[in-house]
Design a protein around this motif. Structure first.
Motif, PDB file in Angstrom:
ATOM      1  N   THR A   1       0.616  -0.732   0.886  1.00 58.44           N
ATOM      2  CA  THR A   1      -0.299  -0.754   2.031  1.00 58.44           C
ATOM      3  C   THR A   1      -1.693  -0.255   1.670  1.00 58.44           C
ATOM      4  OG1 THR A   1       0.224   1.502   2.784  1.00 58.44           O
ATOM      5  CG2 THR A   1       1.682  -0.263   3.518  1.00 58.44           C
ATOM      6  N   ASP A   2      -1.875   0.214   0.445  1.00 56.70           N
ATOM      7  CA  ASP A   2      -3.144   0.783   0.022  1.00 56.70           C
ATOM      8  C   ASP A   2      -4.163  -0.303  -0.322  1.00 56.70           C
ATOM      9  OD1 ASP A   2      -4.155   3.681  -1.072  1.00 56.70           O
ATOM     10  OD2 ASP A   2      -5.045   2.049  -2.232  1.00 56.70           O
ATOM     11  N   THR A   3      -5.416  -0.028  -0.031  1.00 60.36           N
ATOM     12  CA  THR A   3      -6.484  -0.971  -0.361  1.00 60.36           C
ATOM     13  C   THR A   3      -6.467  -1.357  -1.833  1.00 60.36           C
ATOM     14  OG1 THR A   3      -7.875  -0.011   1.375  1.00 60.36           O
ATOM     15  CG2 THR A   3      -8.980  -1.331  -0.311  1.00 60.36           C
ATOM     16  N   HIS A   4      -6.123  -0.413  -2.697  1.00 58.03           N
ATOM     17  CA  HIS A   4      -6.151  -0.649  -4.139  1.00 58.03           C
ATOM     18  C   HIS A   4      -4.945  -1.429  -4.641  1.00 58.03           C
ATOM     19  CE1 HIS A   4      -8.896   2.754  -3.546  1.00 58.03           C
ATOM     20  NE2 HIS A   4      -9.534   2.314  -4.617  1.00 58.03           N
ATOM     21  N   SER A   5      -3.963  -1.691  -3.784  1.00 53.18           N
ATOM     22  CA  SER A   5      -2.785  -2.442  -4.231  1.00 53.18           C
ATOM     23  C   SER A   5      -3.109  -3.911  -4.474  1.00 53.18           C
ATOM     24  CB  SER A   5      -1.664  -2.341  -3.196  1.00 53.18           C
ATOM     25  OG  SER A   5      -1.951  -3.141  -2.050  1.00 53.18           O
ATOM     26  N   GLY A   6      -4.169  -4.399  -3.802  1.00 51.64           N
ATOM     27  CA  GLY A   6      -4.540  -5.796  -3.940  1.00 51.64           C
ATOM     28  C   GLY A   6      -3.680  -6.755  -3.143  1.00 51.64           C
ATOM     29  N   LEU A   7      -2.778  -6.216  -2.300  1.00 48.78           N
ATOM     30  CA  LEU A   7      -1.866  -7.075  -1.548  1.00 48.78           C
ATOM     31  C   LEU A   7      -2.410  -7.470  -0.180  1.00 48.78           C
ATOM     32  CD1 LEU A   7       1.521  -5.325  -2.412  1.00 48.78           C
ATOM     33  CD2 LEU A   7       0.602  -7.453  -3.364  1.00 48.78           C
ATOM     34  N   GLY A   8      -3.483  -6.809   0.238  1.00 52.57           N
ATOM     35  CA  GLY A   8      -4.158  -7.224   1.467  1.00 52.57           C
ATOM     36  C   GLY A   8      -3.654  -6.587   2.746  1.00 52.57           C
ATOM     37  N   PHE A   9      -2.698  -5.645   2.669  1.00 47.77           N
ATOM     38  CA  PHE A   9      -2.234  -4.992   3.899  1.00 47.77           C
ATOM     39  C   PHE A   9      -3.265  -3.967   4.379  1.00 47.77           C
ATOM     40  CE2 PHE A   9       1.793  -6.136   1.690  1.00 47.77           C
ATOM     41  CZ  PHE A   9       2.207  -7.096   2.594  1.00 47.77           C
ATOM     42  N   ASN A  10      -3.718  -3.117   3.467  1.00 48.65           N
ATOM     43  CA  ASN A  10      -4.870  -2.238   3.677  1.00 48.65           C
ATOM     44  C   ASN A  10      -4.765  -1.325   4.894  1.00 48.65           C
ATOM     45  OD1 ASN A  10      -5.846  -3.688   1.498  1.00 48.65           O
ATOM     46  ND2 ASN A  10      -7.264  -4.936   2.723  1.00 48.65           N
ATOM     47  N   ASN A  11      -3.557  -0.928   5.240  1.00 45.24           N
ATOM     48  CA  ASN A  11      -3.377  -0.017   6.374  1.00 45.24           C
ATOM     49  C   ASN A  11      -2.021   0.655   6.245  1.00 45.24           C
ATOM     50  OD1 ASN A  11      -2.913   1.166   8.980  1.00 45.24           O
ATOM     51  ND2 ASN A  11      -4.518  -0.175   9.791  1.00 45.24           N
ATOM     52  N   MET A  12      -2.025   1.986   6.175  1.00 45.53           N
ATOM     53  CA  MET A  12      -0.771   2.720   5.989  1.00 45.53           C
ATOM     54  C   MET A  12       0.214   2.485   7.126  1.00 45.53           C
ATOM     55  SD  MET A  12      -1.295   5.080   8.488  1.00 45.53           S
ATOM     56  CE  MET A  12      -2.792   5.404   9.417  1.00 45.53           C
ATOM     57  N   TYR A  13      -0.268   2.001   8.273  1.00 48.94           N
ATOM     58  CA  TYR A  13       0.614   1.717   9.406  1.00 48.94           C
ATOM     59  C   TYR A  13       1.645   0.647   9.056  1.00 48.94           C
ATOM     60  CZ  TYR A  13       1.864   0.950  14.339  1.00 48.94           C
ATOM     61  OH  TYR A  13       2.527   0.856  15.541  1.00 48.94           O
ATOM     62  N   ASN A  14       1.349  -0.138   8.018  1.00 48.40           N
ATOM     63  CA  ASN A  14       2.268  -1.196   7.596  1.00 48.40           C
ATOM     64  C   ASN A  14       3.379  -0.698   6.676  1.00 48.40           C
ATOM     65  OD1 ASN A  14       1.084  -3.608   8.837  1.00 48.40           O
ATOM     66  ND2 ASN A  14      -0.661  -3.196   7.516  1.00 48.40           N
ATOM     67  N   SER A  15       3.500   0.609   6.490  1.00 47.40           N
ATOM     68  CA  SER A  15       4.512   1.128   5.573  1.00 47.40           C
ATOM     69  C   SER A  15       5.869   0.481   5.851  1.00 47.40           C
ATOM     70  CB  SER A  15       4.618   2.647   5.699  1.00 47.40           C
ATOM     71  OG  SER A  15       4.999   3.037   7.006  1.00 47.40           O
ATOM     72  N   GLY A  16       6.556   0.130   4.766  1.00 45.99           N
ATOM     73  CA  GLY A  16       7.788  -0.629   4.957  1.00 45.99           C
ATOM     74  C   GLY A  16       8.849  -0.392   3.906  1.00 45.99           C
ATOM     75  N   LYS A  17       8.890   0.799   3.341  1.00 44.19           N
ATOM     76  CA  LYS A  17       9.981   1.111   2.422  1.00 44.19           C
ATOM     77  C   LYS A  17      11.316   1.083   3.160  1.00 44.19           C
ATOM     78  CE  LYS A  17       8.171   4.225  -1.173  1.00 44.19           C
ATOM     79  NZ  LYS A  17       8.227   5.629  -1.656  1.00 44.19           N
ATOM     80  N   ASP A  18      12.381   0.679   2.449  1.00 45.15           N
ATOM     81  CA  ASP A  18      13.713   0.852   3.013  1.00 45.15           C
ATOM     82  C   ASP A  18      13.968   2.330   3.268  1.00 45.15           C
ATOM     83  OD1 ASP A  18      14.042  -1.833   2.685  1.00 45.15           O
ATOM     84  OD2 ASP A  18      15.644  -1.696   1.195  1.00 45.15           O
ATOM     85  N   MET A  19      14.866   2.615   4.211  1.00 45.26           N
ATOM     86  CA  MET A  19      15.230   3.993   4.510  1.00 45.26           C
ATOM     87  C   MET A  19      16.725   4.187   4.315  1.00 45.26           C
ATOM     88  SD  MET A  19      13.045   5.125   7.840  1.00 45.26           S
ATOM     89  CE  MET A  19      11.284   5.450   7.707  1.00 45.26           C
ATOM     90  N   PRO A  20      17.111   5.179   3.516  1.00 45.27           N
ATOM     91  CA  PRO A  20      18.551   5.414   3.324  1.00 45.27           C
ATOM     92  C   PRO A  20      19.187   5.961   4.592  1.00 45.27           C
ATOM     93  CG  PRO A  20      17.275   7.154   2.293  1.00 45.27           C
ATOM     94  CD  PRO A  20      16.288   6.128   2.771  1.00 45.27           C
ATOM     95  N   VAL A  21      20.343   5.452   4.922  1.00 46.24           N
ATOM     96  CA  VAL A  21      21.145   5.978   6.023  1.00 46.24           C
ATOM     97  C   VAL A  21      22.305   6.777   5.445  1.00 46.24           C
ATOM     98  CG1 VAL A  21      22.516   5.383   8.065  1.00 46.24           C
ATOM     99  CG2 VAL A  21      20.484   4.024   7.475  1.00 46.24           C
TER     100      VAL A  21
END
Length: 524
Positions: A376-396
């Motif tokens: 989600t970082d501007t420097h990733s080059g993926l174009g999301f550019n907003n931490m609100y888009n965080s999308g890691k899997d979460m362990p249950v």
């Protein structure tokens, strides 16, 4: 006709899930939009598969954005940020345990209402498909197993957080109604569901869906957690459950658990699936990141956010400074962010001095790191550019957790030496595979193990949504929260009754079978 029926089942599901502002009775007895067809829908395997997928998809909402962090608040591990406490006194009650934690508390009501539509839909699936003639391995048995797992898991949570709850068994609806049931009956029902799930869930499944291993893991947790008063707490049965499933999974390097390029590792028993692409993102970084970072670098810094929840001092400090962390433990820097320097620039508090927090500032004190998503970082080059888009899997559920649960069982069965061996297996991973001699657990009393394992579970499972349950089931909730949660310690108002949440006011008003007289003791 098939297409029409698929639309019916989807509409039924949506009708249940949108009623978050109503009582559990309202959506537990909600009629289908085409009541005449409901029996057909829930007896059709293909249609029920569609409904089950919908339940899984909506279950993910329990862990996203603010609603995914509420149950982490108010423990000895996590607390709300200082600005949140100052700006929202009502929500502050979740950490202070003062008069603001009452039946009108909106976040508590949301947690209650998020879960009941899922329980209801799982119950309808089970009622429609379950038969005495089901055989393990059949498609129908698999559906019943997964639906039983979901109902059992969520009922487990509801019972841990609220105590007596309604039992949603449609075959007994005429006798059970929608009233709260005795704890012994509730926990017997949870154990029955998870037992059936262990028998019928497939051994392997799509990522994010229940397996027999996940069911055995939760069944073991249920046997460990059932209140002693029910007569159902049984550490030997829990041990047996864990021994039956642990061999199917393998510990992986701790850092791999938080590497978004390595989802669903060999350690994962059940993992919620997210991505940085809306609407499948979990948005949790918005809650766990730093406002000082956000004000300095903007939303495009992947660890910016709004300090909604932060670690307690106990959960981020070293042992020497009154915390849990030992020198050399690799889990520390994977779990918690201590350094906020971003491409050579270190933020300061000057930019948010208007908050006026004085000595309470925590925007640049340690934060949760596990769920930061560089994509989600501007420097990733993926174009999301907003931490609100965080999308890691979460362990249950994962093996590290279950090994520690297993060790607890061995200790309670007077096998403390064996329990120490298991804990050292988990700790060895935390030191890169070879545990230094001075970090090995050695002989200790059964009671000392009970104390030590609680800190070990913070180190291993920090911010993975198990802490409140751990505190409740071990009877340490009040003592450890009062000692280590800054806001609870300041207020000094936490009491034993706060171990359970209040039944929401909306439930008391809309459900004629749960009245104010049924409220959990201590609450109004």
């Amino acid at each position: 006709m098939q297409k029409i029926m698929k639309k019916i089942v989807i509409n039924i599901f949506i009708a249940g899930t949108v009623m978050f502002s109503a009582s559990c009775k309202k959506f537990l007895d909600q009629d289908s939009l085409t009541k005449l067809d409901e029996s057909k829908v829930y007896s059709d395997v293909g249609l029920v598969q569609t409904s089950l997928k919908g339940v899984y998809a909506n279950w993910l909402n329990n862990r996203v954005d603010e609603q995914g962090t509420v149950l982490m608040m108010g423990t000895d591990e996590m607390q709300q940020g200082a600005y949140q406490m100052k700006s929202d006194p009502g929500k502050g009650g979740l950490d202070r345990y003062d008069g603001n934690l009452n039946s009108l508390q909106g976040q508590v009501a949301t947690q209650w209402n998020l879960r009941w539509p899922l329980v209801n839909e799982a119950a309808k699936i089970i009622n429609g498909i379950d038969k005495p003639t089901l055989t393990a391995g059949s498609q129908e048995a698999g559906i019943v197993g997964e639906a039983s797992f979901i109902r059992g898991f969520i009922d487990f949570e509801l019972a841990m957080y609220w105590g007596e709850i309604p039992i949603r068994d449609i075959s007994r609806e005429s006798t059970l109604g929608f009233k709260r049931q005795p704890l012994k009956d509730v926990w017997a029902f949870i154990i029955s569901d998870l037992t059936k799930a262990a028998a019928f869930c497939p051994a392997t499944n799509d990522a994010g869906r229940a397996t027999s291993g996940a069911a055995l893991a939760m069944l073991g947790k249920a046997y460990m957690s059932a209140p002693v008063s029910t007569g159902l707490r049984d550490f030997d049965k829990a041990r047996d459950c864990f021994e039956k499933m642990m061999g199917k999974y393998t510990l992986v390097p701790y850092k791999d658990l938080w590497d978004y390029s390595k989802p669903n590792t060999a350690e994962a028993i059940l993992e919620f699936q997210y991505s940085p692409v809306s609407p499948n993102n979990n948005k949790v970084q918005f809650q766990i990141g730093s406002r000082a970072v956000q004000n300095t670098f903007g939303d495009g810094c992947y660890y910016s956010g709004y300090d909604k929840i932060v670690p307690t001092i106990h959960a981020y400090e070293t042992v020497a400074n009154g915390g849990v962390w030992e020198d050399g433990d690799l889990r520390r820097d994977e779990s918690i962010r201590y350094d906020f320097t971003y491409y050579g620039v270190t933020p300061t508090l000057d930019i948010i001095s208007w908050e006026g927090l004085g000595a309470d500032f925590d925007e640049l004190k340690p934060h949760v790191k596990k769920y930061e998503d560089f994509r989600t970082d501007t420097h990733s080059g993926l174009g999301f550019n907003n931490m609100y888009n965080s999308g890691k899997d979460m362990p249950v559920l994962r093996l590290g957790d279950i090994k520690l649960c297993y060790a607890e069982c061995l200790n309670e069965l007077n096998r403390t030496g064996d329990a120490i061996v298991v804990v050292n297996q988990v700790r060895a991973r935390a030191w890169g595979g070879t545990l230094p001699t001075d970090k090995m657990w050695t002989a200790m009393s059964q009671d000392q193990f009970r104390t030590n394992i609680m800190d070990e579970r913070i180190r291993e499972l920090f911010a993975e949504s198990w802490r409140r349950i751990d505190l409740i089931r071990t009877g340490k909730f009040v003592d450890l929260v009062k000692a280590n949660n800054k806001w609870a310690k300041q207020s000094g108002t936490i009491q034993a009754f706060n171990t359970l949440y209040p039944i929401p006011d909306s439930e008391l008003k809309l459900n004629s079978e749960i009245t104010p007289d049924d409220q959990n003791p201590g609450y109004k």
